[in-house]
Design an enzyme around this catalytic site. Structure first.
Site, PDB file in Angstrom:
ATOM      1  N   LEU A  54       6.959 -21.439 -30.802  1.00 52.93           N
ATOM      2  CA  LEU A  54       7.658 -22.634 -30.309  1.00 52.93           C
ATOM      3  C   LEU A  54       9.141 -22.440 -30.029  1.00 52.93           C
ATOM      4  CD1 LEU A  54       5.928 -25.418 -32.438  1.00 52.93           C
ATOM      5  CD2 LEU A  54       5.530 -24.786 -30.041  1.00 52.93           C
ATOM      6  N   ASN A 109       1.826 -15.728 -22.451  1.00 57.94           N
ATOM      7  CA  ASN A 109       1.848 -16.969 -23.222  1.00 57.94           C
ATOM      8  C   ASN A 109       0.628 -17.799 -22.857  1.00 57.94           C
ATOM      9  OD1 ASN A 109       3.038 -19.169 -24.829  1.00 57.94           O
ATOM     10  ND2 ASN A 109       3.341 -20.199 -22.853  1.00 57.94           N
ATOM     11  N   ASP A 119       7.341 -21.698 -19.162  1.00 55.52           N
ATOM     12  CA  ASP A 119       5.985 -21.843 -18.588  1.00 55.52           C
ATOM     13  C   ASP A 119       5.993 -21.622 -17.072  1.00 55.52           C
ATOM     14  OD1 ASP A 119       5.487 -24.713 -20.757  1.00 55.52           O
ATOM     15  OD2 ASP A 119       5.171 -22.576 -21.165  1.00 55.52           O
ATOM     16  N   HIS A 149      -0.698 -21.697 -22.579  1.00 57.48           N
ATOM     17  CA  HIS A 149      -0.210 -23.082 -22.538  1.00 57.48           C
ATOM     18  C   HIS A 149      -1.417 -24.010 -22.422  1.00 57.48           C
ATOM     19  CE1 HIS A 149       2.543 -26.387 -21.815  1.00 57.48           C
ATOM     20  NE2 HIS A 149       1.782 -26.752 -20.805  1.00 57.48           N
ATOM     21  N   GLU A 188      -9.075 -22.366 -25.021  1.00 54.87           N
ATOM     22  CA  GLU A 188      -7.996 -21.395 -25.227  1.00 54.87           C
ATOM     23  C   GLU A 188      -8.503 -20.176 -25.975  1.00 54.87           C
ATOM     24  OE1 GLU A 188      -4.255 -22.956 -26.769  1.00 54.87           O
ATOM     25  OE2 GLU A 188      -5.008 -24.955 -26.311  1.00 54.87           O
ATOM     26  N   GLY A 245      -2.220 -20.779 -35.916  1.00 50.19           N
ATOM     27  CA  GLY A 245      -2.690 -19.435 -35.625  1.00 50.19           C
ATOM     28  C   GLY A 245      -4.127 -19.317 -35.181  1.00 50.19           C
ATOM     29  N   SER A 246      -4.732 -20.397 -34.681  1.00 46.42           N
ATOM     30  CA  SER A 246      -6.132 -20.280 -34.230  1.00 46.42           C
ATOM     31  C   SER A 246      -6.238 -19.373 -33.004  1.00 46.42           C
ATOM     32  CB  SER A 246      -6.732 -21.651 -33.943  1.00 46.42           C
ATOM     33  OG  SER A 246      -6.136 -22.252 -32.814  1.00 46.42           O
ATOM     34  N   ASN A 247      -5.214 -19.358 -32.165  1.00 42.97           N
ATOM     35  CA  ASN A 247      -5.238 -18.433 -31.019  1.00 42.97           C
ATOM     36  C   ASN A 247      -5.061 -16.991 -31.484  1.00 42.97           C
ATOM     37  OD1 ASN A 247      -5.505 -19.703 -28.248  1.00 42.97           O
ATOM     38  ND2 ASN A 247      -4.076 -21.094 -29.231  1.00 42.97           N
TER      39      ASN A 247
HETATM   40  C1  GRF Z   1      -2.144 -24.101 -28.785  1.00 44.16           C
HETATM   41  O1  GRF Z   1      -2.594 -25.325 -28.262  1.00 44.16           O
HETATM   42  C2  GRF Z   1      -1.376 -23.364 -27.719  1.00 44.16           C
HETATM   43  O2  GRF Z   1      -1.848 -23.611 -26.415  1.00 44.16           O
HETATM   44  C3  GRF Z   1      -0.009 -23.939 -27.845  1.00 44.16           C
HETATM   45  O3  GRF Z   1       0.174 -24.175 -29.231  1.00 44.16           O
HETATM   46  C4  GRF Z   1      -1.087 -24.300 -29.858  1.00 44.16           C
HETATM   47  C5  GRF Z   1      -1.154 -23.225 -30.894  1.00 44.16           C
HETATM   48  O4  GRF Z   1      -2.233 -23.400 -31.680  1.00 44.16           O
HETATM   49  N1  GRF Z   1       0.969 -23.033 -27.318  1.00 44.16           N
HETATM   50  P1  GRF Z   1      -2.559 -22.259 -32.765  1.00 44.16           P
HETATM   51  O5  GRF Z   1      -1.305 -22.091 -33.620  1.00 44.16           O
HETATM   52  O6  GRF Z   1      -2.880 -21.015 -32.002  1.00 44.16           O
HETATM   53  O7  GRF Z   1      -3.729 -22.800 -33.537  1.00 44.16           O
END
Ligand code: GRF
Length: 208
Positions: free
Chosen positions: A92, A109, A152, A111, A181, A14-16
């Site tokens: 995923l 999304n 994608d 990627h 990202e 969940g860092s994004n």
């Molecule tokens: C990220 O590298 C994103 O590009 C890919 O999965 C990873 C998710 O990382 N789809 P996080 O769960 O957001 O840390």
């Protein structure tokens, strides 16, 4: 004008998600996260959401007897959330056609590579970065794109590059890409929620 509602779909750390939460908290994105929807019970992304008081739900494929039942459960959760836009942030599972149809051009999304390279079926997580290194690419990066029926394959919104260094392994490259990202996704969410993205065939023009 009420602020737009987002559902962020996750499966992992969940860092994004956190980067979008933080951008909203800083007032950079005028939107609210109505729901964090995870395909996995053990995703740390759920902890991040709960710590911020954001509603969470888990819809795990293993809980359903068929792909159709799973897709229907995901669609119902998305509709119940009232989300205007859906952000896939490390989610995923493939989205069912029912969802993509219902939320046409409202799903994005991120990627961890420069689409159309190193993407598609089987390219996720560190597998992406391993493929980049094995191929001998000199640059990699991240892409935010609209989600369509493919994997994608939707129109590209934003991209950013990073160098691939001789001493890189998949972990060091993943970390360099992930850092980018965290800048790219909030930028894309801001443009999306401000209505500044215009799709023209395969191209996305940024207006305003
Ligand atoms: C990220 O590298 C994103 O590009 C890919 O999965 C990873 C998710 O990382 N789809 P996080 O769960 O957001 O840390």
């Amino acid at each position: 004008m009420p602020v737009k509602s987002l559902c962020v779909m996750v499966s992992g750390g969940g860092s994004n998600l956190q980067s979008v939460m933080d951008a909203i908290a800083r007032g950079e994105i005028k939107a609210r996260i109505a729901l964090v929807l995870s395909s996995r019970e053990d995703a740390y992304a759920l902890t991040r959401a709960k710590n911020a008081g954001i509603p969470t739900r888990v819809v795990a494929p293993s809980s359903y007897g068929s792909r159709e039942a799973f897709d229907q459960a995901v669609l119902e959760a998305l509709e119940a959330s009232g989300a205007d836009y859906i952000i896939l942030a490390g989610y995923l599972c493939l989205l069912g056609g029912n969802i993509i149809g219902k939320f046409k051009n409202r799903i994005i999304n991120i990627h961890p590579a420069l689409i159309p390279a190193f993407c598609g079926k089987g390219y996720y997580g560190e597998k992406v970065h391993k493929a980049v290194l094995e191929y001998g690419a000199k640059v990699s990066g991240a892409t935010v794109h609209f989600v369509d029926e493919g994997t994608d394959t939707g129109p590209i919104i934003l991209q950013t590059c990073v160098p691939v260094l001789d001493e890189d392994d998949e972990h060091t490259l993943a970390a360099r890409v992930l850092e980018k990202e965290h800048e790219l996704l909030p930028k894309a969410v801001k443009l999306l929620t401000e209505g500044k993205l215009r799709i023209e065939g395969r191209r996305v023009r940024i207006t305003g």
